[in-house]
Design a protein around this motif. Structure first.
Motif, PDB file in Angstrom:
ATOM      1  N   PHE A   1       0.868  -1.177   0.000  1.00 23.54           N
ATOM      2  CA  PHE A   1       0.000   0.000   0.000  1.00 23.54           C
ATOM      3  C   PHE A   1       0.900   1.221   0.000  1.00 23.54           C
ATOM      4  O   PHE A   1       1.307   1.729   1.048  1.00 23.54           O
ATOM      5  CB  PHE A   1      -0.919  -0.007   1.222  1.00 23.54           C
ATOM      6  CG  PHE A   1      -1.951  -1.108   1.205  1.00 23.54           C
ATOM      7  CD1 PHE A   1      -2.778  -1.287   0.115  1.00 23.54           C
ATOM      8  CD2 PHE A   1      -2.097  -1.953   2.296  1.00 23.54           C
ATOM      9  CE1 PHE A   1      -3.731  -2.300   0.092  1.00 23.54           C
ATOM     10  CE2 PHE A   1      -3.045  -2.968   2.289  1.00 23.54           C
ATOM     11  CZ  PHE A   1      -3.864  -3.139   1.184  1.00 23.54           C
ATOM     12  N   ASP A   2       1.207   1.691  -1.194  1.00 26.56           N
ATOM     13  CA  ASP A   2       2.150   2.785  -1.369  1.00 26.56           C
ATOM     14  C   ASP A   2       1.488   4.125  -1.060  1.00 26.56           C
ATOM     15  O   ASP A   2       0.482   4.467  -1.678  1.00 26.56           O
ATOM     16  CB  ASP A   2       2.679   2.763  -2.806  1.00 26.56           C
ATOM     17  CG  ASP A   2       3.803   3.754  -3.035  1.00 26.56           C
ATOM     18  OD1 ASP A   2       4.594   3.979  -2.096  1.00 26.56           O
ATOM     19  OD2 ASP A   2       3.884   4.295  -4.152  1.00 26.56           O
ATOM     20  N   GLU A   3       2.043   4.851  -0.098  1.00 24.51           N
ATOM     21  CA  GLU A   3       1.565   6.184   0.319  1.00 24.51           C
ATOM     22  C   GLU A   3       0.208   6.144   1.017  1.00 24.51           C
ATOM     23  O   GLU A   3      -0.504   7.154   1.066  1.00 24.51           O
ATOM     24  CB  GLU A   3       1.491   7.147  -0.881  1.00 24.51           C
ATOM     25  CG  GLU A   3       2.722   7.169  -1.766  1.00 24.51           C
ATOM     26  CD  GLU A   3       3.927   7.857  -1.135  1.00 24.51           C
ATOM     27  OE1 GLU A   3       3.879   8.146   0.074  1.00 24.51           O
ATOM     28  OE2 GLU A   3       4.903   8.105  -1.852  1.00 24.51           O
ATOM     29  N   LEU A   4      -0.138   5.030   1.593  1.00 25.60           N
ATOM     30  CA  LEU A   4      -1.416   4.935   2.322  1.00 25.60           C
ATOM     31  C   LEU A   4      -1.453   5.896   3.511  1.00 25.60           C
ATOM     32  O   LEU A   4      -2.533   6.372   3.898  1.00 25.60           O
ATOM     33  CB  LEU A   4      -1.630   3.502   2.806  1.00 25.60           C
ATOM     34  CG  LEU A   4      -2.844   3.242   3.709  1.00 25.60           C
ATOM     35  CD1 LEU A   4      -4.141   3.538   2.966  1.00 25.60           C
ATOM     36  CD2 LEU A   4      -2.848   1.810   4.233  1.00 25.60           C
ATOM     37  N   THR A   5      -0.315   6.191   4.096  1.00 34.65           N
ATOM     38  CA  THR A   5      -0.294   7.029   5.304  1.00 34.65           C
ATOM     39  C   THR A   5      -0.943   8.384   5.082  1.00 34.65           C
ATOM     40  O   THR A   5      -1.562   8.934   5.996  1.00 34.65           O
ATOM     41  CB  THR A   5       1.151   7.244   5.789  1.00 34.65           C
ATOM     42  OG1 THR A   5       1.901   7.912   4.769  1.00 34.65           O
ATOM     43  CG2 THR A   5       1.820   5.918   6.125  1.00 34.65           C
TER      44      THR A   5
END
Length: 211
Positions: free
Chosen positions: A141-145
């Motif tokens: 989950f890329d850049e979910l933050t």
């Protein structure tokens, strides 16, 4: 005689240092072997790669590449990014990795909160499907933050989905300012710090290096 005695003394010191080094290395090996023996649990890991430095997504994609190299089934969901060409995607899709991309670019480009929320929710629904799929071994989950920081996606819903995923499924989450609740839940957390960045000195993003 002096030189001969000196050589003998030097040889003894060398043997002593060699023996001391061997003893230190043996002690280290014993400790490492003990840790390996103690680490017998096998289950899916939650890995967080956060911080202000460059390389978080790159690290996540590297893990996906490693997993694929070992024959695991992998999937990638990209939040925030998606309007630029992605070298990793071009490579990994050919290796059978599925990609779901929010494709709105950065929020300062769209300047449309409602549109961004709708796009985030759409991709999150797909993310939840992946988190239930026992055939998917690893998910990035890329850049979910950012979605949690902006409150585009509900934190409790994310935590619930992570906690109830298949027991052997690995998940990697990247992005700055990861929420403390996700960090507490994670098995492995790495923080990438910025010391210098070429962009700060007026150097444009480089194809094949930055994207």
């Amino acid at each position: 005689m002096t030189d001969k005695n000196s050589d003998i003394s030097s040889g003894k010191n060398s043997d002593k240092k060699s023996a001391q080094h061997k003893k230190r290395m043996q002690n280290l090996k014993d400790k490492v072997d003990q840790r390996i023996d103690n680490a017998q649990e096998e289950r899916g890991l939650l890995i967080v790669i956060t911080g202000n430095g460059k390389g978080k997504s790159t690290s996540g994609f590297g893990t996906i590449a490693r997993a694929v190299g070992h024959g695991l089934n992998a999937a990638v969901v990209q939040y925030i990014k998606g309007t630029w060409a992605c070298g990793e995607r071009a490579l990994l899709e050919n290796a059978g990795v599925s990609f779901d991309v929010m494709a709105t670019g950065f929020t300062w480009n769209t300047q449309d909160k409602e549109q961004d929320i709708a796009a985030a929710q759409k991709v999150w629904q797909r993310s939840k499907e992946l988190l239930k799929d026992t055939n998917v071994d690893v998910i990035l989950f890329d850049e979910l933050t950012y979605m949690l920081s902006y409150k585009y996606i509900d934190l409790d819903e994310v935590i619930h989905a992570l906690q109830n995923r298949p027991v052997n499924q690995h998940v990697i989450i990247t992005g700055r300012a990861c929420h403390r609740a996700i960090i507490d839940l994670a098995d492995t957390v790495s923080e990438v710090q910025s010391v210098k960045h070429a962009f700060d000195n007026g150097i444009k993003a480089q194809k094949g290096i930055d994207w």
